[in-house]
Design a protein around this motif. Structure first.
Motif, PDB file in Angstrom:
ATOM      1  N   ILE A 100       0.860  -1.126   0.123  1.00 11.33           N
ATOM      2  CA  ILE A 100       0.101   0.187   0.155  1.00 11.33           C
ATOM      3  C   ILE A 100       0.821   1.180   0.181  1.00 11.33           C
ATOM      4  O   ILE A 100       0.535   2.162  -0.624  1.00 11.33           O
ATOM      5  N   ILE A 101       1.986   1.276   0.678  1.00 10.61           N
ATOM      6  CA  ILE A 101       2.705   2.276   0.526  1.00 10.61           C
ATOM      7  C   ILE A 101       3.250   2.761  -0.652  1.00 10.61           C
ATOM      8  O   ILE A 101       3.493   3.995  -1.039  1.00 10.61           O
ATOM      9  N   PHE A 114      -4.964   0.953   5.226  1.00  7.98           N
ATOM     10  CA  PHE A 114      -4.694   0.013   5.812  1.00  7.98           C
ATOM     11  C   PHE A 114      -2.978  -0.516   6.131  1.00  7.98           C
ATOM     12  O   PHE A 114      -2.475  -0.689   4.703  1.00  7.98           O
ATOM     13  N   LEU A 115      -2.460  -0.443   6.863  1.00  7.32           N
ATOM     14  CA  LEU A 115      -0.876  -0.326   6.798  1.00  7.32           C
ATOM     15  C   LEU A 115      -0.812  -1.901   6.746  1.00  7.32           C
ATOM     16  O   LEU A 115      -1.163  -2.707   7.686  1.00  7.32           O
ATOM     17  N   ASP A 116       0.014  -2.444   5.736  1.00 15.50           N
ATOM     18  CA  ASP A 116       0.208  -3.935   5.282  1.00 15.50           C
ATOM     19  C   ASP A 116       1.503  -4.405   5.841  1.00 15.50           C
ATOM     20  O   ASP A 116       1.813  -5.485   5.597  1.00 15.50           O
ATOM     21  N   ASN A 117       2.476  -3.333   6.148  1.00 18.63           N
ATOM     22  CA  ASN A 117       3.703  -3.975   6.522  1.00 18.63           C
ATOM     23  C   ASN A 117       4.615  -3.017   7.471  1.00 18.63           C
ATOM     24  O   ASN A 117       5.745  -2.807   7.420  1.00 18.63           O
ATOM     25  N   GLY A 118       3.711  -3.019   8.537  1.00 17.94           N
ATOM     26  CA  GLY A 118       4.246  -2.142   9.592  1.00 17.94           C
ATOM     27  C   GLY A 118       4.379  -0.584   9.560  1.00 17.94           C
ATOM     28  O   GLY A 118       3.723  -0.115   8.451  1.00 17.94           O
ATOM     29  N   LEU A 119       4.828  -0.159  10.468  1.00 17.24           N
ATOM     30  CA  LEU A 119       4.731   1.614  10.472  1.00 17.24           C
ATOM     31  C   LEU A 119       6.051   2.403  10.010  1.00 17.24           C
ATOM     32  O   LEU A 119       6.037   3.311   9.577  1.00 17.24           O
ATOM     33  N   SER A 120       7.249   1.692  10.435  1.00 14.65           N
ATOM     34  CA  SER A 120       8.480   2.076  10.144  1.00 14.65           C
ATOM     35  C   SER A 120       8.724   2.816   8.646  1.00 14.65           C
ATOM     36  O   SER A 120       9.360   3.783   8.646  1.00 14.65           O
ATOM     37  N   HIS A 328      -4.867 -11.098  18.923  1.00 13.10           N
ATOM     38  CA  HIS A 328      -5.883 -10.423  18.367  1.00 13.10           C
ATOM     39  C   HIS A 328      -5.147  -9.381  16.995  1.00 13.10           C
ATOM     40  O   HIS A 328      -4.479  -8.797  17.335  1.00 13.10           O
ATOM     41  N   GLN A 329      -5.555  -9.887  16.002  1.00  8.08           N
ATOM     42  CA  GLN A 329      -5.084  -9.403  14.752  1.00  8.08           C
ATOM     43  C   GLN A 329      -5.599  -7.923  14.644  1.00  8.08           C
ATOM     44  O   GLN A 329      -6.926  -8.060  13.891  1.00  8.08           O
ATOM     45  N   ALA A 330      -5.130  -7.105  15.101  1.00  8.94           N
ATOM     46  CA  ALA A 330      -5.848  -5.735  15.159  1.00  8.94           C
ATOM     47  C   ALA A 330      -5.044  -5.066  14.147  1.00  8.94           C
ATOM     48  O   ALA A 330      -3.925  -4.252  14.630  1.00  8.94           O
ATOM     49  N   GLY A 331      -5.457  -4.873  13.084  1.00  5.78           N
ATOM     50  CA  GLY A 331      -4.915  -4.194  11.890  1.00  5.78           C
ATOM     51  C   GLY A 331      -4.825  -2.711  12.235  1.00  5.78           C
ATOM     52  O   GLY A 331      -5.694  -2.135  12.662  1.00  5.78           O
TER      53      GLY A 331
END
Length: 455
Positions: A100-101, A114-120, A328-331
């Motif tokens: 998505i980035i 929706f972040l699909d590979n972390g935030l960093s 808990h898969q909290a996306g």
């Protein structure tokens, strides 16, 4: 990968002044003093940034563009939001450019992601709006009785760049016809991993094509390490998700136990056996064939599972040496800085903390990160769960632990170079210690990345 900053400092100051001027009427409306009362989670939003505009006010239509890998069960939430705020339409795009980035960097219009590979990786490019001031002013989020440490587990560097868009606890799906076939009954909800193994042994009859389980790989193993106290966080991470503990002795014992499911007890087919026997590689597709007792389950599998011709039910994850835990898969969901509709985008984020939104999540098979008696009792009212083990769902909803992927740096490297290979060794057999250098390399780089980001 390095990214150029979007604008010089002078432009940022001017932009900030413009934003402040735009918010002055709103802030004035909020400054009438605190009455000391705490509104309920279902109360109307505040007149702060996320406030619901007056019902009598005529609003220009707004379309929010959401970038997600799959609309799926979230479409019901989008529809519910539009019903509540009819001038706002959500357009979900699943045309993702390998991540998505990449869409955002390429200039795709996006108001929510929706972040699909972390935030960093997003922080390296200064691509996201800081949600902290929005959240502080939002009565709905502030007054909601949230799961303990929910927002904190998503905060990084003292700021809230993202919040959860879902609460998807994982549980065990069970084939009740196979229980009867092998003279067993549903275990109690406080069952253990040893119970899980012994029942799987009884249901395994390779001559008849019957197996105790299928698909018990990385996620199952990671949950068990938290239940045993070998890891404090998901993906074999420590308490603040800053370092992998996949190279510690306690974790190695857990890895060996899961390896034995396939390679010693043979209650789960090997990858090669699945291929040779024509057992589908996708776990839920294998489960609905009717000859597997247990499978690790979550809401995204239920559309397939409901096609089963046999009676199935739900069990909570078993008890470990320390606790009964699940994941808990909290996306995470966030607002790109380039969004032209930040106020409306945050209104959707605020809406997620509404009891009606949380009920919609339960209707689609997930859970609720807002705690309310109405929500706890709602599991038993949802047609999906009619006749099922509702107490297992309630237990799972209150069980540790929430995913804190946003706080985990270099997620792609962790999955690709550490946890992915661990998963393969768990299924195929092999010495996990061969991956210790990869664990150490990840940990070293993770510390460097966190320092660079100010985490």
């Amino acid at each position: 990968m390095k990214f150029r900053k979007k604008s010089p400092r002078k432009f940022a100051i001017v932009s900030t002044m413009i934003m402040l001027l735009a918010f002055l009427p709103i802030l004035a409306a909020c400054s009438g003093g605190d009455s000391g009362s705490t509104p309920s989670p279902t109360a109307a939003p505040s007149t702060a940034a996320s406030a619901s505009p007056a019902a009598t006010a005529k609003k220009d239509p707004v379309t929010l563009k959401v970038l997600t890998w799959n609309a799926g069960p979230f479409q019901k939430l989008f529809d519910k939001f539009h019903e509540k705020y009819p001038w706002i339409t959500i357009d979900a795009s699943t045309k993702i450019n390998g991540g998505i980035i990449k869409n955002v960097i390429a200039g795709d219009q996006a108001d929510l992601v929706f972040l699909d590979n972390g935030l960093s990786e997003w922080m390296s490019g200064d691509l996201l709006e800081d949600l902290t001031p929005y959240i502080k002013k939002d009565q709905r989020i502030q007054s909601a009785k949230k799961v303990d440490n929910l927002l904190e587990s998503f905060a990084t560097g003292g700021k809230q760049w993202t919040v959860p868009f879902s609460d998807i606890p994982m549980w065990i799906l069970v084939n009740k016809d196979m229980l009867k076939k092998y003279g067993m009954t549903m275990p109690k909800n406080d069952w253990t991993y040893n119970d899980f193994l012994e029942m799987s042994k009884k249901a395994t009859n390779t001559a008849a094509g019957d197996w105790g389980m299928v698909g018990m790989g990385h996620e199952f193993t990671s949950i068990m390490t938290m239940a045993n106290g070998s890891a404090e966080n998901y993906r074999y991470m420590n308490k603040d998700s800053s370092q992998s503990v996949a190279n510690t002795p306690a974790i190695q014992e857990d890895f060996k136990w899961v390896q034995d499911l396939t390679n010693k007890w043979h209650v789960q087919p090997t990858a090669q056996e699945q291929k040779d026997l024509g057992i589908p590689a996708v776990a839920e597709e294998a489960f609905i064939k009717g000859n597997v007792l247990f499978m690790l389950g979550a809401d995204w599998m239920l559309e397939t599972v409901q096609k089963a011709k046999f009676e199935w039910d739900v069990l909570p994850m078993p008890k470990g040496k320390k606790q009964q835990a699940t994941i808990h898969q909290a996306g995470p969901i966030a607002i790109p800085k380039a969004s032209k509709h930040k106020e409306e985008a945050f209104l959707y984020i605020s809406f997620l903390f509404d009891v009606e939104a949380q009920k919609t999540m339960i209707e689609t098979g997930s859970s609720a990160f807002v705690k309310d008696p109405v929500l706890e009792n709602y599991f038993g009212q949802v047609p999906l769960w009619k006749g099922k083990n509702v107490d297992a769902l309630k237990l799972s909803a209150n069980m540790c632990c929430f995913s804190s992927d946003p706080r985990l740096v270099n997620l792609g490297e962790l999955v690709g170079k550490v946890n992915g290979p661990i998963d393969k060794l768990i299924r195929d057999g092999g010495n996990i210690s061969t991956l210790f250098p990869a664990v150490e390399a990840y940990n070293t780089k993770a510390l460097e990345t966190r320092k660079a980001l100010g985490w």
